[in-house]
Design an enzyme around this catalytic site. Structure first.
Site, PDB file in Angstrom:
ATOM      1  CB  SER A  17      18.396 -23.107 -52.929  1.00  0.00           C
ATOM      2  OG  SER A  17      17.332 -22.787 -52.042  1.00  0.00           O
ATOM      3  NE  ARG A  36      10.933 -15.512 -51.534  1.00  0.00           N
ATOM      4  CZ  ARG A  36      11.291 -14.403 -50.911  1.00  0.00           C
ATOM      5  NH1 ARG A  36      12.084 -14.463 -49.865  1.00  0.00           N
ATOM      6  NH2 ARG A  36      10.873 -13.219 -51.343  1.00  0.00           N
ATOM      7  CG  HIS A  85       0.366  -6.792   2.915  1.00  0.00           C
ATOM      8  ND1 HIS A  85      -0.374  -6.448   4.022  1.00  0.00           N
ATOM      9  CD2 HIS A  85       1.484  -6.018   2.948  1.00  0.00           C
ATOM     10  CE1 HIS A  85       0.269  -5.511   4.706  1.00  0.00           C
ATOM     11  NE2 HIS A  85       1.395  -5.231   4.067  1.00  0.00           N
ATOM     12  CG  ASN A  86       0.379  -2.851   1.640  1.00  0.00           C
ATOM     13  OD1 ASN A  86      -0.476  -2.637   2.504  1.00  0.00           O
ATOM     14  ND2 ASN A  86       1.662  -2.702   1.858  1.00  0.00           N
ATOM     15  CD  GLU A 106      -3.720  -4.426   3.835  1.00  0.00           C
ATOM     16  OE1 GLU A 106      -3.538  -4.154   5.027  1.00  0.00           O
ATOM     17  OE2 GLU A 106      -2.801  -4.647   3.029  1.00  0.00           O
ATOM     18  CG  ASP A 115      -3.743   0.700   4.406  1.00  0.00           C
ATOM     19  OD1 ASP A 115      -4.234   0.782   5.539  1.00  0.00           O
ATOM     20  OD2 ASP A 115      -2.551   0.391   4.190  1.00  0.00           O
ATOM     21  CG  HIS A 166       1.672   2.030   2.230  1.00  0.00           C
ATOM     22  ND1 HIS A 166       1.115   0.847   2.617  1.00  0.00           N
ATOM     23  CD2 HIS A 166       2.888   2.099   2.823  1.00  0.00           C
ATOM     24  CE1 HIS A 166       1.974   0.199   3.402  1.00  0.00           C
ATOM     25  NE2 HIS A 166       3.040   0.945   3.546  1.00  0.00           N
ATOM     26  CD  GLU A 215      -5.028  -2.831   8.015  1.00  0.00           C
ATOM     27  OE1 GLU A 215      -4.375  -2.088   8.763  1.00  0.00           O
ATOM     28  OE2 GLU A 215      -5.408  -3.957   8.320  1.00  0.00           O
ATOM     29  CE  LYS A 250      -9.728  -2.314  15.654  1.00  0.00           C
ATOM     30  NZ  LYS A 250      -9.158  -1.124  16.299  1.00  0.00           N
ATOM     31  CB  SER A 266      -4.090  -9.439  11.632  1.00  0.00           C
ATOM     32  OG  SER A 266      -5.253  -9.461  10.836  1.00  0.00           O
ATOM     33  CG  ASP A 320      26.324 -20.826 -20.571  1.00  0.00           C
ATOM     34  OD1 ASP A 320      26.150 -21.059 -21.770  1.00  0.00           O
ATOM     35  OD2 ASP A 320      27.180 -20.028 -20.143  1.00  0.00           O
ATOM     36  CG  ASP A 365      27.288 -14.864 -14.972  1.00  0.00           C
ATOM     37  OD1 ASP A 365      28.528 -14.873 -14.840  1.00  0.00           O
ATOM     38  OD2 ASP A 365      26.661 -13.964 -15.557  1.00  0.00           O
TER      39      ASP A 365
END
Length: 800
Positions: A235, A239, A353-354, A383, A385, A398, A432, A483, A564, A696, A751
């Site tokens: 229509s 709506r 890690h970190n 971990e 540090d 770090h 660490e 340790k 490690s 695509d 692409d």
């Protein structure tokens, strides 16, 4: 004497046992009337259960069996003596065939269950009340038809047989009634529409439609939704009116490829009985019991009437296949299903890690949030540090870099609050440690006071164990890796290891070789060559020792001692002495970490390390990409608890397995994996700003396992279609060591000019892959749900 015409009729095949049975039933007739060939009947010699059996969910229903076999019934019409004629339910469960005196068109010899209005027992019709007197009332019944067709008054040979026909026809009609209510989504969305139609004008604006979609848990891309909205808005008044709303819902859910599968099992009446669903489940490799089929119908069928009759319509079938039960990931593996009572070193353990970094290492923020995020992803080794901070408070950051700092104490509080929210199994804190003795003792005191009983400070049995305890024994416990001082030394000043921390020497070596970032090292690392007794005492099962050689490790290392390795060192060990490293990892924990200071927290491929049985393969959880996808896939199974049992041949101390040349040392047969990529649904639009940027898409399937198994194959791309692209392409793989393999499904946007854009992916362990028609619920780059984006595939795994 048989004339030519008769001969011709008799020469028609009657191999079908049921036909032979029918012929036997009425061999006393003078005229031998041939039955019509039954549509959809099994080919001669190939007996399938009659469709009606499956249709009704009444395989063992005695009444239906009588109808399928057929009965000689008298048709009562007027005063003259009636002949008995054979009446029989056809295999389609929808049609009654009966013989007549006339040898005309066979179509006249049937009527449909759909045309029956009711079945009456006894003398309940005008005809029977008038003419039924020669038969006892319990043997009589009437079939009343819809429309203008006259009643059919019948008498059976016994009262029991009449009862069977009345009950059987009533069941068939009830089922047909449910089946003919193909109201699509009407019944289901009616009350949702009521709720979504805010202004109660029985029309839906686009906003109300979006609201409705949210209610029915359809998270639909706005662009797709609006396009569909406009197509249904006949229509053209912005709506949707009632019939337009219905069309919108129908088209929204339309899945031609699912319809094809559905009709393949349902046959012409377009509704699945529990029996037919059971057949589908069997082909899917699922538990194929009638009980299970009925349960599925009760859960997923939307139509109440169909549910009552244990029937499933296309919409319910679609809902089922889109649910977790139709997922490619085995739902039995969503909980803990593995043996959790083996030594810790027998498991792959999700490791970070970190952990404190929120994004990249250089100049990135350290945050307690990063710990929470990792723990909520199922990480079981984080971990810390630790460096000297002001006011006697150790900090985490770090080292030698410009990352922000967080208090050790704050990190431990976050760990306490989130350690076991996602998994009950032990959490390892990998320290660490660059602090002086005083702040080391502060660290130990913080851990004891904040973590309380969670912190493991004593061996479980009070003794130094012959092997590591199990995740089950260590439930709800936090272990510290660091340790440890020799037990007999009481003077902490003298109790130090000769070498500096092994991970630091590795990282220094990495830096020298990369020769970059020199200017970011104003601080001189104060490596903890001395260990405080207090900190040493909280180290129980994960005692860090420098790695010397595999031979030495295999013969002299205690089960509680672990080393490690940088990714480079680990690769070297795998290449040069793969089998010895596997044996070493069958007895000891190994932690692998990414090469030192890199500008961008790059990850390495964890699969290489798992192939050799390394347990704590630490990745930068803050760096999304294929490596973290593999980690998420590896730990998807076993309740995502962060512990996955290694294959048996990675757990034996005397194993012959070598990841570089697996041969047949696993005792496992290779698998031929065949995946048909059928369609995708509602792939997200990558560039929401550009109106024209429709994807695509193509699909790439990757196998990650031992080097010999690693393989990638992809489909063609489909131009400008993210809503419902269709490929129907089959990709095949040979997997020699399936127990270690991960399967990664990637959708990318093709692409021609630049690299392809990532759309979504899903990775899972090959042993958790379900066969049959499956949906893959795609995840975004950072591992979150891309709902409602799915891939639809068919999977076959065959042992070779």
């Amino acid at each position: 004497m048989i004339c030519g015409k008769r001969k011709k009729q008799q020469s028609r095949p009657a191999e079908n046992p049921q036909q032979q049975q029918q012929q036997h039933l009425h061999h006393h007739h003078h005229h031998h009337h041939q039955q019509p060939p039954r549509p959809g009947a099994a080919q001669p010699g190939k007996l399938s259960a009659p469709r009606a059996f499956k249709k009704l969910g009444l395989t063992d229903d005695e009444d239906i069996k009588v109808l399928l076999k057929g009965s000689l019934l008298w048709k009562i019409k007027g005063r003259q003596q009636q002949k008995q004629r054979l009446h029989r339910l056809q295999d389609d469960g929808m049609t009654i065939w009966f013989e007549t005196r006339f040898k005309r068109a066979h179509s006249k010899h049937v009527f449909s269950i759909l045309h029956i209005e009711s079945v009456r027992e006894g003398y309940q019709s005008e005809g029977l009340r008038k003419y039924g007197g020669s038969f006892p009332e319990p043997q009589c019944f009437t079939i009343v038809f819809r429309g203008k067709r006259k009643n059919l008054d019948l008498a059976a040979q016994t009262a029991e047989e009449a009862q069977r026909w009345v009950r059987g026809l009533t069941k068939l009609m009830a089922r047909a009634e449910a089946m003919s209510q193909r109201e699509k989504l009407e019944h289901w969305i009616h009350d949702i529409l009521q709720r979504a139609d805010k202004n109660k004008d029985n029309k839906m604006s686009f906003k109300e439609i979006k609201n409705m979609l949210r209610m029915i848990n359809i998270d639909m891309n706005d662009i797709y939704a609006y396009r569909l909205f406009k197509e249904c808005d006949r229509s053209n008044n912005d709506r949707l009116e009632e019939h337009e709303i219905e069309e919108f819902c129908t088209r929204l859910m339309a899945r031609p490829e699912l319809e094809e599968i559905f009709y393949g099992y349902s046959g012409e009446d377009c509704v699945l009985s529990a029996e037919e669903l059971r057949e589908f489940l069997r082909d899917q490799g699922e538990e194929a019991s009638l009980q299970r089929a009925r349960e599925i119908i009760q859960v997923y069928e939307l139509n109440e009437k169909a549910r009552q009759h244990d029937l499933m319509m296309l919409d319910g079938f679609t809902m089922y296949l889109l649910s977790s039960a139709g997922s490619i990931f085995n739902q039995a593996h969503t909980g803990i299903y593995q043996d959790m009572t083996q030594p810790l070193c027998h498991y792959f353990i999700s490791s970070s890690h970190n952990t404190y970094l929120t994004d990249n290492q250089i100049g990135g923020a350290s945050s307690t949030e990063a710990y929470i995020r990792a723990l909520m992803k199922g990480c079981r080794c984080v971990e810390l540090d630790c460096w000297e901070g002001s006011n006697g408070e150790p900090v985490i950051y770090h080292g030698h870099t410009l990352t922000s700092k967080i208090l050790f104490r704050d990190a431990i509080e976050s760990i306490r609050d989130y350690a076991f929210k996602h998994s009950p199994y032990p959490l390892i804190l990998s320290l660490e440690n660059h602090c002086g003795l005083e702040q080391q003792s502060t660290m130990a005191r913080h851990m004891k006071s904040i973590l309380g009983d969670m912190l493991l400070t004593q061996p479980l049995d009070g003794d130094v164990p012959k092997q590591l305890p199990s995740p089950e024994q260590l439930k709800w416990k936090i272990l510290v890796k660091g340790k440890k001082l020799p037990e007999d030394k009481s003077d902490p000043e003298r109790g130090s290891f000769a070498s500096s921390h092994e991970e630091e020497t590795e990282e220094d070596e990495d830096e020298r070789s990369t020769n970059s970032l020199q200017e970011i090292k104003p601080l001189q690392a104060k490596d903890a060559t001395q260990i405080s007794r207090e900190l040493s005492d909280v180290v129980v099962y994960c005692c860090a020792v420098p790695f010397q050689s595999l031979a030495r490790g295999l013969h002299h290392q205690q089960p509680t001692e672990m080393s490690s390795f940088s990714e480079r060192k680990a690769r070297k060990l795998i290449k040069e002495s793969g089998n010895l490293f596997v044996r070493y990892n069958a007895r000891h924990l190994s932690r692998i970490y990414p090469l030192g200071l890199k500008m961008n927290s790059a990850n390495y491929n964890p699969q290489e390390m798992w192939n050799a049985g390394c347990q704590l393969v630490a990745l930068n959880f803050q760096t999304p990409g294929a490596e973290m996808d593999l980690n998420d896939g590896r730990f998807l199974a076993n309740g995502r608890c962060g512990y996955v049992l290694k294959p048996a041949w990675l757990r034996h101390g005397q194993t012959n397995f070598d990841p570089e040349s697996p041969r047949r040392s696993t005792g496992q047969r290779p698998i031929a994996l065949t995946i048909k990529v059928i369609t995708a649904q509602q792939l997200p639009k990558l560039n929401k700003e550009k109106n024209s940027s429709i994807v695509d898409p193509f699909v790439r399937i990757e196998i990650h396992g031992v080097p010999a198994d690693c393989c990638k194959k992809q489909t063609e791309y489909r131009l400008n279609n993210g809503f419902n692209p269709c490929w129907n392409e089959t990709l095949t793989f040979q997997v020699r060591v399936p127990e270690l393999a991960l399967v990664r499904f990637v959708v990318e946007d093709y692409d021609t000019t630049s690299s392809n854009d990532f759309v979504g992916q899903f990775t899972l362990p090959l042993p958790s892959v379900k066969e049959g028609y499956r949906h893959i619920h795609l995840l975004s780059r950072d591992g979150t749900s891309l709902s409602p984006a799915t891939l639809f595939v068919h999977v076959k795994c065959k042992k070779m």
